[in-house]
Design a protein around this motif. Structure first.
Motif, PDB file in Angstrom:
ATOM      1  N   UNK A 364       0.860  -1.226   0.038  1.00  0.00           N
ATOM      2  CA  UNK A 364       0.001  -0.058  -0.019  1.00  0.00           C
ATOM      3  C   UNK A 364       0.952   1.135  -0.026  1.00  0.00           C
ATOM      4  N   UNK A 365       1.724   1.322   1.097  1.00  0.00           N
ATOM      5  CA  UNK A 365       2.602   2.322   1.057  1.00  0.00           C
ATOM      6  C   UNK A 365       3.876   2.729   0.005  1.00  0.00           C
ATOM      7  N   UNK A 366       4.179   1.391  -0.516  1.00  0.00           N
ATOM      8  CA  UNK A 366       5.363   1.600  -1.297  1.00  0.00           C
ATOM      9  C   UNK A 366       6.637   1.776  -0.587  1.00  0.00           C
ATOM     10  N   UNK A 374       3.749   6.468   9.358  1.00  0.00           N
ATOM     11  CA  UNK A 374       3.386   6.762  10.542  1.00  0.00           C
ATOM     12  C   UNK A 374       1.800   6.680  10.789  1.00  0.00           C
ATOM     13  N   UNK A 375       1.289   6.552  12.027  1.00  0.00           N
ATOM     14  CA  UNK A 375      -0.048   6.764  12.227  1.00  0.00           C
ATOM     15  C   UNK A 375      -0.958   5.782  11.352  1.00  0.00           C
ATOM     16  N   UNK A 376      -0.318   4.447  11.127  1.00  0.00           N
ATOM     17  CA  UNK A 376      -1.134   3.730  10.123  1.00  0.00           C
ATOM     18  C   UNK A 376      -2.140   3.107  11.122  1.00  0.00           C
ATOM     19  N   UNK A 377      -2.146   3.248  12.650  1.00  0.00           N
ATOM     20  CA  UNK A 377      -3.389   2.522  13.107  1.00  0.00           C
ATOM     21  C   UNK A 377      -4.703   3.378  12.826  1.00  0.00           C
ATOM     22  N   UNK A 452       3.092  10.632   8.484  1.00  0.00           N
ATOM     23  CA  UNK A 452       4.114  11.342   8.009  1.00  0.00           C
ATOM     24  C   UNK A 452       3.912  11.644   6.485  1.00  0.00           C
ATOM     25  N   UNK A 453       3.031  10.993   5.569  1.00  0.00           N
ATOM     26  CA  UNK A 453       2.718  11.188   4.400  1.00  0.00           C
ATOM     27  C   UNK A 453       1.469  11.522   3.903  1.00  0.00           C
ATOM     28  N   UNK A 454       1.050  12.455   3.450  1.00  0.00           N
ATOM     29  CA  UNK A 454      -0.494  12.963   3.196  1.00  0.00           C
ATOM     30  C   UNK A 454      -1.026  11.573   2.305  1.00  0.00           C
ATOM     31  N   UNK A 455      -0.417  11.296   1.391  1.00  0.00           N
ATOM     32  CA  UNK A 455      -0.794  10.147   0.652  1.00  0.00           C
ATOM     33  C   UNK A 455      -1.391   9.301   1.357  1.00  0.00           C
ATOM     34  N   UNK A 456      -0.909   8.601   2.340  1.00  0.00           N
ATOM     35  CA  UNK A 456      -1.141   7.340   3.157  1.00  0.00           C
ATOM     36  C   UNK A 456      -2.519   7.627   3.570  1.00  0.00           C
TER      37      UNK A 456
END
Lengths: 506, 491
Positions: A364-366, A374-377, A452-456
């Motif tokens: 997903x995040x590549x 970060x903040x994947x929860x 960390x990354x807006x796209x995530x």
């Protein structure tokens, strides 16, 4: 002859993968490939569960032979090489583990690209080797299957891998085959000393251990050969360096199978061949390998603390955990060895779960760099929770598999009253703390920190096949954690007599 | 005189019949009929091979020429093994022989090839050094003409010159050794020499020199390091079919003949004299062959160095000096024939169709020619000794044979050989990597290979897949060597 072979149930552990290979060769599209892989791995799982139940019933009925379902068919007659099969509790546990991981690995490579057919062909060839290895009790056959399991890794990593895959694939293959070079010498050496003067030489494990004819001087030569040979695959320091690179570059299912099952071939081989056949040398030389494996336990854990690539973290953690397996085996007592086998099961399932999750996150995040995530929860709660559970199993939370295994190992190790063993046990115990450090570091950064990354933020949670494979692994991890007695009963029979009677220790 | 004893030489007579038929066909038939020459030769030789394989009377013990020539089940078997290899070579060469540039001369090619095979038969069966030398020369000199077969190509001519000079030089060295042997024993019969030189069991300088010269002379033929310098150039320059013939058939025959000489003539001096010579040669051969192979980019040179190191492994069967070693040597040759001919088959097919021989041209081959790549991969895995392919079994058994005598020195030798298998695995994997992993914007275009190339490859691949798993070949050979009395009284 042929009918006799097919009347033995164990042979189907090899026949099913071979049929799968034939089926895959005929497949035309991805759906057929998936169907073949799925049907085959379910069949293997059903078979291993059946063998497990049947084995327990036989034991309950008072069967006391060391190996069950044994059979032996002559292959290279003049050299007394047989296709000999037989299992005890340990092999059954390993077969079950392999079947589960192959099954979940199939789901993890649901969307493999490019060349799905070739991918599954190599993957199934690898598992043919794995299953064949665990059912064999003939050194030649065992070694043949061992090498069959190693070579597909080269293409699996080289073609479908990521990162510096060429380097990793070559390094992994050459180091593992290098180990098997020592192993081959050791095994042929064992053969030529397998019987007392004038007796019929044999490759059969059970017969060799009954003959107990390898004299001490030769044991001193052959034990290091075989132990190092298998130890390379068990990621023993300083021969562990293939593991981080190899695991990091391999595609998800291959990492799962490799860390989950293939590294167990090393531990299993060390136990089944090196220690089982040459207990005296094992007793005398254990200190050398205890130092080495002690280093792998601690060094692997420390290395994991400073890595930023998720796969590297987990690969070093595997080095540490697999080091613990060899460490426990070398303690040469029932408790520690039971722990070692439990740790193999536990690590196999847990690390497969880890690699599956990492693969899903990476898909997903590549990226696998924890600094960039970060903040994947918040974004993918299902995967994140699974990751936490895997992490807890790894750092030994009671109720999950890691706790039982490590607890048993350390209790067993502490039974030795001398200074050397005590010190090394304490040092190895420290790895639990270090494990907690790197697990919590990742969990904190990856799952709970700021995004960390807006796209995530647009990423989706797990699909049905991903959920299925992770949940089934978690169930297994929890099962070992909650019902350790079942598994230790399963494997303990093996230890009840044989090797320790030679040593006079228990 | 009882002429019926000549009938013991069934294989030689059969080969001679094939040779004469090909010769008359080539000489007397019309130009048009000659287009079928290549196919007819294959067919005739195939029949001959089938006959020697299936007819039980070939396996009988026989001696003739007053004991100069001997055959036994073991010897008949090694000849059968060579026949199978030659048959594959012949099949693979059909397209090349029918190509434009060869039409005038293809008869000669087959005739020369059969003559060299005849020479090898004599080498294998010789029990007298005169017959052995005749065989050696018959097996070497026509080969030089075959190497020069593409006479319009500069490399081919150069290779032929190199080959003939080396062959003559090695024969001279060999015969120097023989003259010492004759001086020591007064005979050229193997058994008489053996009993004459071992009568007081004493080792003198002349004997050591004689053995060294004999090993060196044969070492040239086997391309053992340091006598290997001609190998790469000749393999590269010669037409591919000749190269494959050189690398498997010539090597296999010489290796077996070498084993027979060392056992029957010098067997009593194994541990005193030649074990250490061979020990050093094996280590050098395997290691240097491997190290040089790593850097090769031309596939023919690559296979040349790989065959140098394979010769070292074959020699492990000689240093074993027991029935298991001998059987393993024969089996190794058999497997090596199939593996190497599969590699050369792919190489030849690509060379014939596109003219490319560099490893870099093989990049991305799997995408365009998957079947050829798979065949090449099997060949490489088999050469590297990866199960379940035949090469694994042959390597395992040759090590088993060598370790049977059990001295710690042999264990060290085998360990070195085993570590070398890892080096060899590295460069064999380079080929696999080129075909399966490397990207290439202009890969070799998809082509349909000639039926003969495909047939040759199918046979080789079938051998690679079946020879190991189906155990009867090795069991058969080992039972034969165990029941032969060659090693009686040794060790």
């Amino acid at each position: 002859m042929i009918e006799e072979i097919f009347s033995n149930i164990l042979i189907y552990f090899v026949v099913i993968p071979v049929l799968m290979l034939a089926g895959l060769a005929l497949c035309k599209n991805i759906k057929q490939i998936r169907a073949v892989a799925l049907v085959g791995s379910i069949a293997l799982m059903a078979l291993s569960v059946y063998v497990l139940v049947d084995y327990l019933q036989l034991r309950a009925a008072g069967e006391t032979a060391q190996m069950l379902y044994t059979d032996s068919w002559q292959w290279f007659g003049p050299l007394n090489i047989h296709l000999a099969v037989g299992v005890d509790g340990i092999s059954i546990a390993m077969l079950l583990l392999s079947a589960i991981i192959l099954f979940t690995g199939t789901f993890a490579s649901w969307k493999i690209d490019p060349m799905p057919k070739e991918f599954f062909l190599w993957l199934i060839l690898l598992s043919t080797g794995v299953f064949g290895f665990f059912i064999s009790i003939d050194l030649f056959t065992m070694f043949m299957f061992y090498e069959v399991a190693l070579i597909p890794m080269y293409l699996l990593i080289g073609v479908w891998g990521s990162g510096k895959k060429n380097y990793s694939a070559m390094k992994l293959t050459l180091m593992l085959m290098g180990g098997s070079a020592f192993l081959m010498l050791g095994l042929i050496g064992i053969y030529y000393h397998s019987a007392p003067e004038g007796g019929q030489l044999t490759w059969n494990l059970v017969e060799i251990s009954q003959n107990n004819a390898i004299d001490r001087d030769w044991q001193y030569f052959l034990f290091p050969m075989t132990f190092v040979g298998f130890g390379v695959l068990g990621a023993m320091f300083p021969f562990h360096t293939w593991s981080p690179d190899g695991h990091a570059s391999a595609p998800t299912a291959v990492s799962m199978l490799h860390a989950g099952v293939l590294m167990k071939l090393g531990g299993y081989g060390c136990f089944r061949v090196a220690i089982y056949l040459m207990p005296e040398a094992a007793n005398d030389l254990a200190w050398i390998f205890l130092i080495l494996t002690g280093i792998s336990v601690v060094y692997g854990a420390f290395s994991a603390c400073v890595q930023t690539d998720l796969k590297y973290i987990n690969a070093y953690s595997s080095v540490s955990h697999c080091g613990l397996v060899l460490f426990a085996i070398l303690m040469l007592n029932t408790t520690a060895m039971t722990g070692a086998i439990m740790q193999m099961l536990s690590h196999g399932l847990m690390t497969a779960l880890f690699f599956a999750l990492i693969g899903m996150i990476y898909g997903r995040t590549h990226t696998r760099d924890i600094r960039e995530m970060g903040g994947l929860m918040k974004i993918m709660p299902f995967l994140a929770v699974c990751y936490v559970i895997a992490g807890m199993a790894s750092l030994g939370l009671p109720g999950l598999s890691g706790f039982v295994a490590e607890m048993t190992i350390f209790v067993g190790s502490f039974q030795h009253t001398d200074m050397f063993h005590r010190v090394f046990t304490i040092v190895a115990c420290c790895s639990i703390v270090i494990t907690a450090v790197y697990i919590l570091r990742v969990v904190g950064k990856l799952l709970f920190g700021p995004v960390q990354d807006e796209h995530h933020l647009q990423l989706t949670d797990a699909t049905w096949w991903e959920r299925f494979s992770t949940v089934s692994l978690i169930i297994c991890v929890a099962a070992i954690g909650c019902f350790p007695g079942f598994f230790s009963d399963l494997i303990s029979f093996t230890f009840s007599e044989n090797i320790f009677k030679v040593l006079g220790i228990n | 005189m009882d002429y019926s004893q000549f009938l013991g030489m069934k294989q030689e007579i059969g080969l001679l019949v094939v040779f004469l038929l090909v010769f008359f066909y080539d000489t007397f038939l019309s130009k048009k009929a000659q287009n079928g020459l290549a196919t007819v030769t294959c067919g005739l030789f195939g029949l001959f091979t089938a006959y020697t394989l299936l007819c039980p009377s070939v396996m009988a013990d026989a001696t003739t020429f007053g004991g100069m020539y001997a055959t036994s089940p073991v010897i008949a078997t090694i000849k059968n093994i060579l026949n199978i290899g030659v048959f594959i070579v012949l099949v693979q060469s059909v397209k090349w022989a029918n190509s434009e540039s060869q039409t005038m001369r293809r008869g000669e090619f087959y005739e020369l090839l059969l003559v060299t095979l005849f020479g090898m038969y004599l080498m294998i069966s010789a029990r007298h050094f005169l017959l052995f030398v005749i065989g050696l020369e018959a097996a070497s000199l026509p080969l030089a003409a075959m190497v020069a077969f593409d006479k319009n190509r500069y490399e081919s001519r150069e290779a032929a010159i190199k080959y003939i000079l080396t062959a003559v030089f090695s024969s001279a060295v060999f015969m120097m050794g023989l003259s010492f042997v004759y001086g020591l024993s007064g005979s050229l019969y193997f058994n008489e020499i053996a009993s004459a030189i071992s009568v007081n069991g004493e080792v003198n300088v002349l004997l050591v020199l004689a053995i060294a010269f004999v090993i060196a002379g044969v070492g040239f033929k086997l391309s053992l390091v340091p006598f290997h310098l001609w190998t790469a150039d000749v393999y590269q320059g010669a037409p591919t079919n000749v190269t494959s013939y050189l690398s498997v058939i010539s090597k296999g025959a010489t290796a077996f003949a070498f084993l027979v000489i060392m056992v029957q003539v010098f067997g009593a001096f194994y541990s005193q004299v030649w074990e250490w010579m061979l020990y050093a040669l094996i280590i050098l051969t395997i290691t240097i062959g491997n190290l040089f192979a790593i850097r090769q980019r031309n596939m023919k040179r690559f296979l040349a160095f790989s065959s140098v190191s394979q010769a070292g492994y074959i020699m492990l069967g000689v240093i074993a000096l027991n029935a298991t070693g001998m059987a393993s040597l024969m089996y190794y040759v058999l497997v090596y024939i199939f593996s190497n001919l599969a590699a050369f088959g792919v190489l030849g097919a690509i060379e014939n169709n596109t003219g490319k021989v560099s490893m870099d041209d093989y990049n991305g081959l799997y995408k365009t020619n998957p079947r050829l790549s798979l065949a090449m991969m099997l060949a490489m895995f088999s050469l590297a000794g990866i199960p379940p392919f035949a090469g694994f079994f042959s390597k395992f058994f040759i090590f088993t044979g060598a370790l049977e005598q059990g001295s710690i020195a042999i264990y060290m030798l085998v360990l070195i050989a085993l570590i070398n298998t890892i080096i060899s695995l590295y460069y064999y994997l380079l080929v696999v990597k080129a075909m399966f992993i490397n990207d290439n914007e202009t890969p070799i275009a998809t082509f349909k290979s000639h039926w003969s190339e495909r047939l040759g490859l199918w046979i080789s691949v079938g051998g690679i897949l079946l020879l190991g798993i189906v155990s009867c070949a090795y069991n058969y050979i080992l039972e034969l060597t165990q029941s032969s009395n060659m090693f009686a009284g040794l060790l």
